[in-house]
Design a protein around this motif. Structure first.
Motif, PDB file in Angstrom:
ATOM      1  N   THR A 133      29.564  61.771  34.865  1.00 19.10           N
ATOM      2  CA  THR A 133      29.821  62.787  33.840  1.00 19.10           C
ATOM      3  C   THR A 133      30.619  63.942  34.456  1.00 19.10           C
ATOM      4  N   PRO A 134      31.760  64.320  33.840  1.00 17.00           N
ATOM      5  CA  PRO A 134      32.384  63.683  32.684  1.00 17.00           C
ATOM      6  C   PRO A 134      32.945  62.306  33.024  1.00 17.00           C
ATOM      7  N   LYS A 135      33.161  61.501  31.986  1.00 19.51           N
ATOM      8  CA  LYS A 135      33.659  60.139  32.189  1.00 19.51           C
ATOM      9  C   LYS A 135      35.010  60.182  32.891  1.00 19.51           C
ATOM     10  N   PRO A 136      35.162  59.445  33.980  1.00 20.34           N
ATOM     11  CA  PRO A 136      36.436  59.492  34.700  1.00 20.34           C
ATOM     12  C   PRO A 136      37.545  58.713  34.000  1.00 20.34           C
ATOM     13  N   ASP A 137      38.721  59.264  34.071  1.00 19.02           N
ATOM     14  CA  ASP A 137      39.918  58.526  33.679  1.00 19.02           C
ATOM     15  C   ASP A 137      40.358  57.618  34.824  1.00 19.02           C
ATOM     16  N   LEU A 138      40.165  58.126  36.043  1.00 21.78           N
ATOM     17  CA  LEU A 138      40.646  57.445  37.239  1.00 21.78           C
ATOM     18  C   LEU A 138      39.571  57.486  38.313  1.00 21.78           C
ATOM     19  N   VAL A 139      39.323  56.335  38.945  1.00 20.43           N
ATOM     20  CA  VAL A 139      38.441  56.260  40.111  1.00 20.43           C
ATOM     21  C   VAL A 139      39.304  55.952  41.327  1.00 20.43           C
ATOM     22  N   ILE A 140      39.089  56.700  42.400  1.00 14.03           N
ATOM     23  CA  ILE A 140      39.770  56.432  43.675  1.00 14.03           C
ATOM     24  C   ILE A 140      38.691  56.091  44.694  1.00 14.03           C
ATOM     25  N   SER A 141      38.795  54.919  45.294  1.00 14.25           N
ATOM     26  CA  SER A 141      37.749  54.469  46.216  1.00 14.25           C
ATOM     27  C   SER A 141      38.235  54.463  47.657  1.00 14.25           C
ATOM     28  N   GLU A 142      37.317  54.785  48.555  1.00 17.29           N
ATOM     29  CA  GLU A 142      37.539  54.776  50.014  1.00 17.29           C
ATOM     30  C   GLU A 142      36.283  54.235  50.657  1.00 17.29           C
ATOM     31  N   PHE A 143      36.384  53.084  51.354  1.00 17.22           N
ATOM     32  CA  PHE A 143      35.204  52.499  51.983  1.00 17.22           C
ATOM     33  C   PHE A 143      35.591  51.831  53.298  1.00 17.22           C
ATOM     34  N   ILE A 144      35.599  52.602  54.387  1.00 18.50           N
ATOM     35  CA  ILE A 144      35.801  51.970  55.691  1.00 18.50           C
ATOM     36  C   ILE A 144      34.608  51.083  56.042  1.00 18.50           C
ATOM     37  N   VAL A 158      32.907  41.067  45.714  1.00 21.23           N
ATOM     38  CA  VAL A 158      32.353  42.408  45.550  1.00 21.23           C
ATOM     39  C   VAL A 158      33.263  43.279  44.684  1.00 21.23           C
ATOM     40  N   TYR A 159      34.528  43.334  45.030  1.00 21.11           N
ATOM     41  CA  TYR A 159      35.455  44.202  44.300  1.00 21.11           C
ATOM     42  C   TYR A 159      35.780  43.641  42.915  1.00 21.11           C
ATOM     43  N   GLY A 160      35.639  42.328  42.767  1.00 24.54           N
ATOM     44  CA  GLY A 160      35.841  41.743  41.454  1.00 24.54           C
ATOM     45  C   GLY A 160      34.810  42.223  40.446  1.00 24.54           C
ATOM     46  N   ARG A 161      33.558  42.370  40.883  1.00 24.09           N
ATOM     47  CA  ARG A 161      32.542  42.905  39.971  1.00 24.09           C
ATOM     48  C   ARG A 161      32.860  44.349  39.603  1.00 24.09           C
ATOM     49  N   VAL A 162      33.285  45.127  40.601  1.00 21.33           N
ATOM     50  CA  VAL A 162      33.639  46.523  40.339  1.00 21.33           C
ATOM     51  C   VAL A 162      34.760  46.589  39.303  1.00 21.33           C
ATOM     52  N   LEU A 163      35.781  45.785  39.485  1.00 23.18           N
ATOM     53  CA  LEU A 163      36.917  45.795  38.567  1.00 23.18           C
ATOM     54  C   LEU A 163      36.483  45.428  37.151  1.00 23.18           C
ATOM     55  N   LYS A 164      35.631  44.432  37.035  1.00 20.37           N
ATOM     56  CA  LYS A 164      35.139  44.023  35.709  1.00 20.37           C
ATOM     57  C   LYS A 164      34.410  45.175  35.029  1.00 20.37           C
ATOM     58  N   ASP A 165      33.537  45.862  35.776  1.00 16.86           N
ATOM     59  CA  ASP A 165      32.782  46.982  35.205  1.00 16.86           C
ATOM     60  C   ASP A 165      33.694  48.150  34.849  1.00 16.86           C
ATOM     61  N   PHE A 166      34.670  48.435  35.709  1.00 14.38           N
ATOM     62  CA  PHE A 166      35.584  49.544  35.439  1.00 14.38           C
ATOM     63  C   PHE A 166      36.430  49.262  34.199  1.00 14.38           C
ATOM     64  N   ARG A 167      36.948  48.058  34.099  1.00 17.90           N
ATOM     65  CA  ARG A 167      37.802  47.740  32.955  1.00 17.90           C
ATOM     66  C   ARG A 167      37.015  47.732  31.653  1.00 17.90           C
ATOM     67  N   ALA A 168      35.741  47.349  31.724  1.00 22.90           N
ATOM     68  CA  ALA A 168      34.913  47.366  30.515  1.00 22.90           C
ATOM     69  C   ALA A 168      34.722  48.781  29.994  1.00 22.90           C
ATOM     70  N   ARG A 169      34.837  49.767  30.885  1.00 23.72           N
ATOM     71  CA  ARG A 169      34.638  51.170  30.496  1.00 23.72           C
ATOM     72  C   ARG A 169      35.936  51.951  30.396  1.00 23.72           C
ATOM     73  N   GLY A 170      37.048  51.274  30.628  1.00 25.59           N
ATOM     74  CA  GLY A 170      38.341  51.940  30.495  1.00 25.59           C
ATOM     75  C   GLY A 170      38.733  52.802  31.669  1.00 25.59           C
ATOM     76  N   PHE A 171      38.085  52.614  32.852  1.00 24.64           N
ATOM     77  CA  PHE A 171      38.452  53.387  34.043  1.00 24.64           C
ATOM     78  C   PHE A 171      39.688  52.762  34.685  1.00 24.64           C
ATOM     79  N   GLU A 172      40.641  53.578  35.086  1.00 23.79           N
ATOM     80  CA  GLU A 172      41.716  53.110  35.956  1.00 23.79           C
ATOM     81  C   GLU A 172      41.278  53.302  37.409  1.00 23.79           C
ATOM     82  N   TRP A 173      41.912  52.558  38.331  1.00 29.33           N
ATOM     83  CA  TRP A 173      41.384  52.491  39.695  1.00 29.33           C
ATOM     84  C   TRP A 173      42.520  52.458  40.705  1.00 29.33           C
ATOM     85  N   ILE A 174      42.419  53.326  41.717  1.00 26.17           N
ATOM     86  CA  ILE A 174      43.291  53.271  42.886  1.00 26.17           C
ATOM     87  C   ILE A 174      42.417  52.986  44.103  1.00 26.17           C
ATOM     88  N   ILE A 175      42.814  52.009  44.899  1.00 27.47           N
ATOM     89  CA  ILE A 175      42.076  51.638  46.102  1.00 27.47           C
ATOM     90  C   ILE A 175      42.798  52.198  47.324  1.00 27.47           C
TER      91      ILE A 175
END
Length: 261
Positions: A133-144, A158-175
């Motif tokens: 909250t608030p709902k993100p328009d964009l998620v940027i991930s960093e995971f060393i 692992v990342y495929g599940r994340v992508l499925k969940d993000f797209r279901a909620r309309g989040f855009e994603w930068i890795i």
């Protein structure tokens, strides 16, 4: 000083008994030029079109920075975080936009650790990422810490599940690709001749993003170039292991801003 020029670095470190070639870092190139390609300079406009359009139109935009201790960055002042550096620059480029930054960082943890956290628990996947909250328009991930996902199958699982969940909620994603860690953790025998990150995780992240039409902020390439600038990259790690300093956290911001040029 004025009129002087650095020509190289001699790296002197603990336990050293004599200098070797691996300790000598001549300056071969004074600047880093990000690699070009079909994605640049319009990657964000093409691959994060809703976020980009809102920035251009001056609408409210929420960005979620999601990651491990490098995102949480409890070891440095808050303003040094990579996401803080990035958002300051993004606001300067799009001064009419109203950018809100939310950080969800969990030291020492992985994407899978978040996925295992049920509702109502600290760092819950459902509550703190998907329910941000608030709902993100964009998620940027960093995971060393995800470097153990060292092939396409593991990253895809692992990342495929994340992508499925993000797209279901309309989040855009930068890795973000990861920064370099201490040489033995980075599968390196030397901090020289290390332009291409040898970790399977980094290579698989790039392929995963390409297959799924995602934007990549390729900070890893900046770290691989440091030896050419006469810099032993470990000198940018505050703990000599895996925590970048303020300057090198800025490499994430550089890679992200390259997508918005």
């Amino acid at each position: 000083a004025a009129g002087e020029r650095a020509v190289g670095t001699v790296f002197v470190h603990g336990g050293q008994t004599r200098l070797a070639d691996a300790d000598l870092f001549p300056v071969l190139e004074e600047t880093f030029t990000p690699p070009g390609g079909t994605d640049l300079p319009c990657t964000a406009a093409v691959k994060c079109p809703k976020t980009y359009a809102k920035l251009v139109a001056g609408e409210p935009v929420t960005i979620l920075a999601w990651g491990d201790s490098v995102t949480d960055c409890a070891y440095l002042p808050r303003e040094n975080r990579w996401q803080e550096q990035f958002v300051r620059r993004l606001r300067a480029k799009f001064p009419q936009a109203k950018v809100t930054l939310v950080t969800e960082g969990w030291g020492g943890r992985t994407v899978e650790a978040f996925l295992r956290q049920g509702k109502g628990r600290p760092h819950s996947w459902e509550d703190c990422v998907l329910g941000c909250t608030p709902k993100p328009d964009l998620v940027i991930s960093e995971f060393i810490n995800d470097a153990y996902l060292d092939n396409d199958e593991k990253v895809g699982r692992v990342y495929g599940r994340v992508l499925k969940d993000f797209r279901a909620r309309g989040f855009e994603w930068i890795i973000c690709t990861p920064h370099y860690a201490r040489p033995d953790w980075n599968n390196l025998k030397s901090m020289k001749d290390c332009d291409d990150d040898p970790r399977g995780f980094t290579k698989s992240l790039r392929r995963f993003a390409a297959r799924n039409g995602l934007a990549v902020a390729d900070a890893s390439r900046r770290w691989g170039h440091l030896w050419r600038e006469g810099v032993p990259y470990i000198t940018h790690l505050t703990n000599d292991i895996n925590h970048p300093d303020a300057e090198s956290l800025g490499y994430f911001a550089d890679a992200l801003m390259a997508l918005f040029e």
